[in-house]
Design an enzyme around this catalytic site. Sequence first.
Site, PDB file in Angstrom:
ATOM      1  N   HIS A 175     -25.408 -40.775 -20.079  1.00 34.56           N
ATOM      2  CA  HIS A 175     -25.552 -40.171 -18.737  1.00 34.56           C
ATOM      3  C   HIS A 175     -25.964 -38.959 -19.123  1.00 34.56           C
ATOM      4  CE1 HIS A 175     -21.387 -39.143 -19.381  1.00 34.56           C
ATOM      5  NE2 HIS A 175     -21.594 -38.146 -18.761  1.00 34.56           N
ATOM      6  N   THR A 177     -25.430 -35.132 -17.034  1.00 32.72           N
ATOM      7  CA  THR A 177     -24.405 -34.532 -15.950  1.00 32.72           C
ATOM      8  C   THR A 177     -25.385 -33.551 -15.121  1.00 32.72           C
ATOM      9  OG1 THR A 177     -22.342 -34.959 -17.174  1.00 32.72           O
ATOM     10  CG2 THR A 177     -22.228 -33.516 -15.397  1.00 32.72           C
ATOM     11  N   HIS A 247     -28.199 -32.488 -21.012  1.00 31.59           N
ATOM     12  CA  HIS A 247     -28.100 -33.275 -22.296  1.00 31.59           C
ATOM     13  C   HIS A 247     -27.371 -34.603 -22.334  1.00 31.59           C
ATOM     14  CE1 HIS A 247     -24.071 -30.994 -21.246  1.00 31.59           C
ATOM     15  NE2 HIS A 247     -23.469 -32.271 -21.914  1.00 31.59           N
ATOM     16  N   THR A 249     -24.436 -36.916 -24.082  1.00 35.07           N
ATOM     17  CA  THR A 249     -23.408 -36.940 -25.138  1.00 35.07           C
ATOM     18  C   THR A 249     -23.802 -38.321 -25.891  1.00 35.07           C
ATOM     19  OG1 THR A 249     -21.929 -35.336 -23.768  1.00 35.07           O
ATOM     20  CG2 THR A 249     -20.904 -36.713 -25.636  1.00 35.07           C
ATOM     21  N   TRP A 283     -11.778 -39.569 -18.143  1.00 38.55           N
ATOM     22  CA  TRP A 283     -12.749 -40.595 -18.133  1.00 38.55           C
ATOM     23  C   TRP A 283     -12.863 -41.004 -19.538  1.00 38.55           C
ATOM     24  CZ3 TRP A 283     -17.296 -39.994 -20.834  1.00 38.55           C
ATOM     25  CH2 TRP A 283     -17.492 -38.619 -21.197  1.00 38.55           C
TER      26      TRP A 283
END
Length: 291
Positions: A175, A177, A247, A249, A283
């Site tokens: 994903h 952010t 970005h 991850t 998370w």
Amino acid sequence: MFRNYYDAISAKQESGLRPQLERLDAILCADAGIQIPDGAFFTFHSLWQETSEQKAKNFHTLSQGVKLIADTGLVPEEPMSKGLVSRLVEEGTFPALDDAMQAYEKAAGELRDIPEDESGEDDETSNVIPLRRAVAQDAAPRTLYVSRKLKNGDDLLAWARSQGLQNLMPASALHVTIAYSKAPVDWMAIAPTWQGEKLKVDAGGPRLMEQFGDAVVLLFASSDLQWRHREIEEAGASWDHPEYQPHVTLSWDLGDTDLSKVVPYNGPLVFGPETFAEVDENWRETIEAAE
């Protein structure tokens, strides 16, 4: 080159087509018994089609300008609102906004017309709850995490494996952010995103591989995400880093990989709709590695 060509076509529309169309309109309206209102006019559609990035940039610039004018208090709210609605409808940004505003104003007018007795108490014999008692309340502020899931995560993981990266995140967890606010913020104060249900970052452009703490990330450029992040910050969200850099991850374990030898992924990045959630600092515990 294209700009000059389109300008030439536009000039021919004004000098050649407009006089003929105006005469034709007068004949057709007279035949139909329609009187053309004073000041009526028409415009030709622009030949130059803006890209989604240009539209987003223009909308952001307009929003900032409207906010600056509103903050001065020099223009009353009602005419300012009507002028903005007119601009957004004419440009095709929100074509149905005019009808929606008219429906809203009609409902608000009916609401103001509901009688209220002098005591201010409701009639206990009535089974109708008067709408005038309803009071809109701001939503309770809470922490905010805004993100977009990567829809073509399998493509990114295939590239990552070819570069020797290990302990990769699963495709479902990849994903970008947009906001991470530990400070409580009113979610309802944040306007809906301009980009809608899908945001595509085209192939190419600036791409870098970096390590943020333990995280191995792919950095990329996106003015759409930059503006959206700034918009959420302006609504009261906090951000714990000096600047915002979009970005994805990929892993939390660099191992013995030399990032300087990794060729950054250069394909398109396709993200799904925005997801709003409260901040969950644990998370990572719910994610299993892709391999």
